[in-house]
Design a protein around this motif. Sequence first.
Motif, PDB file in Angstrom:
ATOM      1  N   GLU A 104     -12.558   0.415  -0.139  1.00 36.43           N
ATOM      2  CA  GLU A 104     -10.725   0.848  -1.267  1.00 36.43           C
ATOM      3  C   GLU A 104     -11.261   1.949  -2.062  1.00 36.43           C
ATOM      4  N   THR A 105     -12.705   2.662  -1.539  1.00 33.61           N
ATOM      5  CA  THR A 105     -13.254   4.146  -2.528  1.00 33.61           C
ATOM      6  C   THR A 105     -11.805   4.979  -1.667  1.00 33.61           C
ATOM      7  N   GLU A 106     -11.597   4.480  -0.284  1.00 34.70           N
ATOM      8  CA  GLU A 106     -10.487   5.547   0.187  1.00 34.70           C
ATOM      9  C   GLU A 106      -9.339   5.157   0.089  1.00 34.70           C
ATOM     10  N   GLN A 107      -8.914   4.015   0.551  1.00 31.69           N
ATOM     11  CA  GLN A 107      -7.955   2.800   0.268  1.00 31.69           C
ATOM     12  C   GLN A 107      -8.028   2.545  -0.587  1.00 31.69           C
ATOM     13  N   ALA A 108      -6.862   2.548  -1.804  1.00 32.31           N
ATOM     14  CA  ALA A 108      -7.007   2.070  -3.567  1.00 32.31           C
ATOM     15  C   ALA A 108      -6.447   0.704  -2.959  1.00 32.31           C
ATOM     16  N   GLN A 109      -5.256   0.385  -1.834  1.00 32.42           N
ATOM     17  CA  GLN A 109      -4.572  -1.408  -1.889  1.00 32.42           C
ATOM     18  C   GLN A 109      -6.001  -1.870  -1.092  1.00 32.42           C
ATOM     19  N   ASN A 110      -7.055  -1.287   0.089  1.00 29.62           N
ATOM     20  CA  ASN A 110      -8.154  -2.256   0.256  1.00 29.62           C
ATOM     21  C   ASN A 110      -8.859  -3.494  -1.394  1.00 29.62           C
ATOM     22  N   LYS A 111      -8.250  -3.416  -2.347  1.00 29.88           N
ATOM     23  CA  LYS A 111      -8.634  -3.939  -3.047  1.00 29.88           C
ATOM     24  C   LYS A 111      -7.472  -4.107  -4.396  1.00 29.88           C
ATOM     25  N   ILE A 112      -7.188  -5.504  -4.228  1.00 26.00           N
ATOM     26  CA  ILE A 112      -6.034  -6.197  -4.764  1.00 26.00           C
ATOM     27  C   ILE A 112      -6.770  -7.238  -5.746  1.00 26.00           C
ATOM     28  N   GLU A 113      -6.008  -6.132  -6.998  1.00 25.92           N
ATOM     29  CA  GLU A 113      -6.484  -6.503  -8.379  1.00 25.92           C
ATOM     30  C   GLU A 113      -5.409  -7.330  -9.155  1.00 25.92           C
ATOM     31  N   LEU A 114      -6.069  -9.179  -9.288  1.00 28.19           N
ATOM     32  CA  LEU A 114      -5.108 -10.449  -9.521  1.00 28.19           C
ATOM     33  C   LEU A 114      -5.210 -10.493 -10.963  1.00 28.19           C
ATOM     34  N   ASP A 115      -6.830  -9.929 -11.770  1.00 28.06           N
ATOM     35  CA  ASP A 115      -6.598 -10.572 -13.651  1.00 28.06           C
ATOM     36  C   ASP A 115      -6.953 -11.867 -13.588  1.00 28.06           C
ATOM     37  N   LYS A 116      -7.191 -12.664 -12.202  1.00 24.02           N
ATOM     38  CA  LYS A 116      -7.209 -14.026 -12.774  1.00 24.02           C
ATOM     39  C   LYS A 116      -5.378 -14.640 -12.960  1.00 24.02           C
ATOM     40  N   GLN A 117      -4.584 -14.259 -12.556  1.00 27.17           N
ATOM     41  CA  GLN A 117      -3.284 -14.185 -12.774  1.00 27.17           C
ATOM     42  C   GLN A 117      -2.578 -15.283 -11.589  1.00 27.17           C
ATOM     43  N   ASN A 118      -1.384 -15.540 -11.184  1.00 24.89           N
ATOM     44  CA  ASN A 118      -0.615 -16.026  -9.900  1.00 24.89           C
ATOM     45  C   ASN A 118      -0.123 -14.284  -9.682  1.00 24.89           C
ATOM     46  N   LEU A 119       0.272 -14.719  -8.325  1.00 25.36           N
ATOM     47  CA  LEU A 119       0.881 -13.802  -7.726  1.00 25.36           C
ATOM     48  C   LEU A 119       1.750 -13.974  -6.650  1.00 25.36           C
ATOM     49  N   LEU A 120       2.914 -13.118  -6.403  1.00 25.27           N
ATOM     50  CA  LEU A 120       3.917 -13.356  -6.353  1.00 25.27           C
ATOM     51  C   LEU A 120       3.995 -11.311  -4.937  1.00 25.27           C
ATOM     52  N   LEU A 121       3.463 -11.887  -3.657  1.00 22.20           N
ATOM     53  CA  LEU A 121       4.272 -10.953  -2.929  1.00 22.20           C
ATOM     54  C   LEU A 121       5.219 -10.486  -1.797  1.00 22.20           C
ATOM     55  N   TYR A 122       6.028  -9.525  -1.812  1.00 19.79           N
ATOM     56  CA  TYR A 122       6.477  -9.304  -0.433  1.00 19.79           C
ATOM     57  C   TYR A 122       6.062  -8.699  -0.034  1.00 19.79           C
ATOM     58  N   GLY A 123       5.893  -9.023   1.214  1.00 21.18           N
ATOM     59  CA  GLY A 123       5.323  -7.857   2.375  1.00 21.18           C
ATOM     60  C   GLY A 123       6.442  -7.623   3.577  1.00 21.18           C
ATOM     61  N   GLU A 124       6.589  -6.110   3.629  1.00 22.72           N
ATOM     62  CA  GLU A 124       7.320  -6.156   5.144  1.00 22.72           C
ATOM     63  C   GLU A 124       7.149  -6.633   5.953  1.00 22.72           C
ATOM     64  N   ASN A 125       7.900  -7.026   7.159  1.00 16.85           N
ATOM     65  CA  ASN A 125       7.107  -7.524   8.491  1.00 16.85           C
ATOM     66  C   ASN A 125       6.186  -6.647   8.804  1.00 16.85           C
ATOM     67  N   GLY A 126       5.302  -6.239   9.861  1.00 13.40           N
ATOM     68  CA  GLY A 126       3.747  -5.556  10.043  1.00 13.40           C
ATOM     69  C   GLY A 126       2.845  -4.980   8.700  1.00 13.40           C
ATOM     70  N   SER A 127       3.287  -5.140   7.650  1.00 12.06           N
ATOM     71  CA  SER A 127       2.519  -4.904   6.752  1.00 12.06           C
ATOM     72  C   SER A 127       1.509  -4.889   6.083  1.00 12.06           C
ATOM     73  N   GLY A 128       1.126  -6.289   6.767  1.00 14.37           N
ATOM     74  CA  GLY A 128      -0.212  -6.982   6.711  1.00 14.37           C
ATOM     75  C   GLY A 128      -0.834  -7.945   5.640  1.00 14.37           C
ATOM     76  N   LYS A 129       0.876  -8.840   5.333  1.00 16.64           N
ATOM     77  CA  LYS A 129       0.778  -9.759   4.141  1.00 16.64           C
ATOM     78  C   LYS A 129      -0.147 -11.384   4.529  1.00 16.64           C
ATOM     79  N   SER A 130      -0.010 -10.931   6.111  1.00 13.00           N
ATOM     80  CA  SER A 130      -0.868 -12.712   6.217  1.00 13.00           C
ATOM     81  C   SER A 130      -2.283 -11.783   6.496  1.00 13.00           C
TER      82      SER A 130
END
Length: 652
Positions: free
Chosen positions: A19-45
Amino acid sequence: MQKIKSITLRNFKYFFGKETEQAQNKIELDKQNLLLYGENGSGKSSIYWALYTFLQSAIKDQRSKIEKYFDPTNDQNLRNRFAQPDDESGIIVEFSAPSGGTIKELKRNTDRTYSINTYQDTFTERALIGSDFINYKFLSKIYDFRNSEPIDLFEMFERDILMFIDFEEAYKEHDGTLSTKTYASDWWKFICEGHKKLPKNTNKVAERTHEYIQFQNETIPKFVGLLKSFLIDITKGANDLLEKEFKEVFRIKFDTDSIECIFNKRIDGKNKQKDGKLHKPKIPLQVIFNHGSLTEPNKAIIKPHTFLNEARLTAIALAIRLSILDRRPTIPNSARILVLDDLLLSLDMSHRDKVLDILLSDSFINTYQILILTHDRAFYNMCKNRIQDRFETGWIFKEMYQHQTETGIPCPFIPEQSNYLDLAKKYLKEFDYPASANYLRKETERVFKYLLPRNLCLHFKEDKGMVTLQLDNLISNFLKYFKELGGNIEPFKKLKEHKDLLLNPLSHDNTESPIYRRELDNIIEILEKLNQLKVHTIGMDDDADQNIFELHETDTTGDNWVIEFTLKEIYRGIRDLNGNWCLSNPNCHFLTKQNTTQNTAKVSLGTPVKLGQGYGNIRHSLKIKTHADDNIKDLKEIIFKDGQKLVQILNG
C-alpha cells in the motif's frame, strides 16, 4: 459490534505490491457499508476471497494450511504472480468499535517468517461464525445438476454451511468422554476421521467393541437427527421469504425421511462382507408448486432444476441461504460481515428489487456490515440510487478498474469516491483521449455541484423533474458566483474555452493529436485548482429566528455594541487558492442591538435585508459610516456564533 475500518492486501491475487507504493491496496471502509463496482478483470473478487481466506484461517486445523496461501513454493498459493519470492504477501484487516479496535493479519514477511494472529483466534472465529459470503457461483451450485439427477445439497452444506451450524450439543469421543465441540462441521469431521480410528481385527473394523457400537448406533444417528432438525427449521424461514418477499407460488421441501448416513455397508451379493467405508448422506431438495390447476400428486417437483427458470432457482438458493443466515448466533463485541459478490447476476429485475429491499432492511443494516461487489454497471447504479434514497450516511461507493504500474504490471485502480479526475488521468496515460475527456466532463460537473448552491446547479424539466444544468451553464454560473463572492476567477476562466471538448469528446478531427492532449492537460490543471477550493456552510436559513448570530461593533465614543441577527438564506463560504475565505451575502433578519458597554436594554430592529446592507445600516446608525466603504471591518472577525468568531468556525 466491531466493524472493518480498513482492508490491506499485499501481493495478494490481483493486488500487486504494498500500500505504500500502490495506494489502492489499502481499502478504507471506516466502519461503513460498501457498494463497489469493478469492471471485469479489475480484481474485484480478490477482495471477496481475501476476506474469505482471512476469516476461514481461524478454523484451520493446522497452521501450515494457512501458510500455503502465501508460500511462493506451494502450488496452492494466492500470491500475486508478479511478486518476487521474498516480497511480503498478506492480508491485514483493521477492526474498530466504540470500545476499541484490533488489527488481525496473515502475512509472509520478507525474511520468510510468518505473522499470523488469526489461527485458532477467538475473535476471528467469532467473526467467521457471524458472517457470510455469497456469490453467484455458490447460488448456481444449488441447481447445477444434470436433468437425470435430483438436487443433492450435502456437498454444498459440507463445504460452505456445516461450519456455521451450531447443534448446541457436543459429540462423544471414542472413549465415551464428551467433547467440547458443538458445530455441525466438528461433528462431521469427527465422523469422517473417527471411523478410521476405530479398533480393528486384522484389517477389518471390530464391530463388537464399545467404540464401534457407540459410533454406529449413537454418533452417526445423532448427527443425522440434528441435521434433519436444522433442515426442517430453515425450511420454514426459506418458505416465508419465498411467499412474503418473493411472492412465489411454490415452497421448498427437504426430503428428510430419505436422509441417512451409512458406515460399513454390506456389500451386495456378499452377505457376510462389509465395505468399511463411510457413505455420505444426501440432502434432496424438492419444490411444491401450489398452482390451482395442478392435482395434488403433480404439485411435487422432484427435480426443480428441470422445471423452474434460473431466476426462480436463484431465488430458492437465496431464500435458503438467508434463512440459514438468520439463524446465526449473535456474539457480543464481534464482527458480522456480509460479503456479496455478483449476488444478483441471474435474477430478473423484479427479483433484484425484492432482494435489495431485504438487504437494505433495518434487520440487515443493523446486524451486518455489508459489502456488495458487482461488475454489472446497471445494477451498481440501481443499487446506489436505492441506497442514497434510503440512507444519508453509513455507505461508501467505490469504482474499480484495470490499471498497470509504471513498469506495466497489472493492478487495480480505485479512484477516490465520486472523483473522476484520477480516471481521466489514467486514460490520458493510456492515450485514450476521448475516455479521458469524458471523465473530465464528469469531474467538472461533480466539482461545480460541490462548489455552487443548489439553485445554481439544477433546473426543472417537466418530464424529468429536477436535473443538472448543462455544463456551459454550470461554468458560467460558477464564474459569476465566485466573482460576486470576491474570488479571483482568472485561474478558471479558460475552462470556458474547453467546454466543447468536454461536451463532445469526439468533436476533434484527430483525437490522437498532441494538441488534443495539451487541451486535456490544461483542463486537468484547472480542475486540480478547482479541487483546492473548499466550501463551508456556516449556517442554514432559520424561519423561527432561533439560530442567532452576533455582530460586534464599536461606535465613535468607543462603546461596544452587539447586534443579533438570524439567516433567511444559507450562509456559505469558499476558501480560495490563497487560503482566503470568500463569503456569500445572505438575506438576514436583524433582530436587536444593544450597547453592552453601558448595558442598556436591547432595541428591536426587525429589518430583513442582505447581510452587507444590514452591516452598512448598523455602521450608519453608530455614526461610523460617512461613505460606502468607510470603517468597514472584516465580517469574519466581528461575527460570532455561540461565542466563537466566524473566522474560527471557518478554519476549525
